[in-house]
Design an enzyme around this catalytic site. Structure first.
Site, mmCIF file in Angstrom:
data_model
loop_
_atom_site.group_PDB
_atom_site.id
_atom_site.type_symbol
_atom_site.label_atom_id
_atom_site.label_comp_id
_atom_site.label_asym_id
_atom_site.label_seq_id
_atom_site.Cartn_x
_atom_site.Cartn_y
_atom_site.Cartn_z
ATOM 1 C CB SER A 19 -0.984 -0.043 1.270
ATOM 2 O OG SER A 19 -0.272 -0.039 2.225
ATOM 3 C CG HIS B 171 -4.319 -1.116 -1.253
ATOM 4 N ND1 HIS B 171 -4.742 0.153 -0.927
ATOM 5 C CD2 HIS B 171 -4.182 -1.190 0.318
ATOM 6 C CE1 HIS B 171 -4.732 0.903 0.141
ATOM 7 N NE2 HIS B 171 -4.277 0.038 1.090
ATOM 8 C CE LYS C 282 -7.280 -0.259 2.007
ATOM 9 N NZ LYS C 282 -7.727 0.130 3.122
#
Length: 394
Positions: free
Chosen positions: A183, A211, A242
């Site tokens: 990340s 991610h 996310k």
């Protein structure tokens, strides 16, 4: 509180401020989106949220969350095995399993909890876990909770990983743990090489795909699809916080026997309230949107290339890659903080990252591109970076 302890805390806080790594939270007074407004400020372009696909501001996602509250209520006030499982939770687990191409899925209140409840459940003192040195804090903490032998290998270094696998040859079971995308750097793990080594050494593979899920890979199924290893990863963890809507919630997906044991033994699952119905309903809508079209991940890919090319032309030191995490390397923590403040003055919201989030001397501005950014948004961001760089004499 004893005066000595209070002084001890104040000394530590003073040291953090002196080092330039003190983290001040900016207060946002609008919903998450491409443009936001901080307290007592004008609207600014948001360039650092994990809102990769722009779904945090998607009207259909918000409508699905509201509908779920109307139908299933605000919360369950209980854990899953007592009276905290509704049909919407089972629907979401089934849809995630279908989307990810796995055998089964279990929901958690966050991916941090998913990683926190994984390793202790699966591994004992006779086993070994081999973890990438740049793995997320939740993986590190989850490994600390288990009694397995612990090993670290250099970031994305297959030679070092193979050496650690040879070193642990006497363990009963071995699990390789890695982020799908790291990340802080936007680097994609070499999952093909990792899976090859796992097959060779009869090890298990665990990937945190927080991610990547939703936009990496041709259909947005994450790093296993991106690296052509779908079906070869034993355990996938991820988040709905996310790309998949931006709220909260997490999951473990993979081999059905692993998921079944987690339902029986995983402490964060057994002792934490179940996922709020609104999040479950919104995530079902997100998966419906992503299954119907790849337009959002395609737009994100194009936006990322445009921004990376622009920053390269401006001669910023950005870490190479194709991921929408675009770290702008500055080195000095105080400079990163000063740079971020100057960007805000120019209408662009970014944050300086410094120790302990990144190693000392590796401070940066971590920009994150969204499918919701327009060409004009990205041009504005590039112009602001250029102006601040010149203003600071860099």
């Amino acid at each position: 509180m004893k005066e000595e302890f209070k002084q001890h805390l104040n000394t530590q806080l003073a040291g953090i401020r002196s080092a330039g790594t003190y983290k001040r939270e900016r207060v946002i007074v609008t919903p998450q989106g491409t443009t936001i407004r901080v307290a007592d400020g004008k609207p600014v372009l948001n360039l650092c949220a994990n809102n990769y696909l722009g779904l945090a501001q998607h009207p259909a996602v918000a409508a699905a969350a509201k509908e779920a509250i109307d139908r299933w209520g605000y919360g369950l006030a209980s854990v899953r095995f007592i009276c905290g499982t509704q049909d919407i939770h089972k629907q979401l687990e089934a849809k995630l399993t279908e989307f990810l191409g796995t055998e089964d899925t279990i929901l958690y209140s966050s991916c941090f909890d998913a990683n926190g409840g994984l390793f202790e459940t699966l591994l004992g003192p006779e086993d070994a876990v081999i973890s990438d040195e740049l793995n997320h804090a939740s993986i590190i903490d989850g490994i600390r909770l288990c009694k397995a032998q612990r090993y670290r290998y250099a970031n994305n270094n297959l030679a070092d990983l193979e050496a650690k696998l040879k070193e642990t040859d006497g363990a009963r079971f071995r699990l390789i743990a890695t982020d799908g995308v790291f990340s802080m750097d936007g680097t994609v793990a070499n999952l093909a090489g990792i899976c090859d080594l796992a097959d060779k050494c009869k090890a298990l593979v665990m990937v945190d795909d927080s991610h990547a899920v939703g936009f990496m890979g041709r259909r947005g199924r994450g790093t296993p699809e991106h690296c052509n290893v779908t079906g070869r990863v034993d355990v996938l963890t991820g988040t709905m916080g996310k790309a998949l809507g931006g709220a909260s919630g997490g999951y473990v997906s993979g081999r059905k026997e692993i998921v079944e044991l987690l339902r029986q033994r995983s402490r964060p699952y057994l002792f934490s309230n179940t996922l709020a119905p609104a999040i479950a309903g919104a995530t079902l809508k997100v998966l419906e949107l992503l299954a119907a079209s790849t337009d959002l991940r395609d737009k994100l890919e194009a936006n990322t290339k445009f921004f990376r090319d622009g920053m390269t032309k401006l001669r910023f030191n950005i870490l190479p890659g194709t991921h929408p995490i675009v770290p702008v390397m500055l080195g000095d923590a105080k400079l990163a903080s000063k740079f971020a403040d100057a960007m805000l003055d120019r209408g662009v919201y970014v944050i300086g990252f410094s120790y302990p989030v990144v190693p000392p001397g590796k401070a940066r501005i971590r920009t994150q591109i969204s499918a919701a950014h327009s060409p004009a948004d990205l041009e504005q961001a590039l112009s602001a970076f250029k102006a601040v760089k010149q203003g600071l004499g860099l």
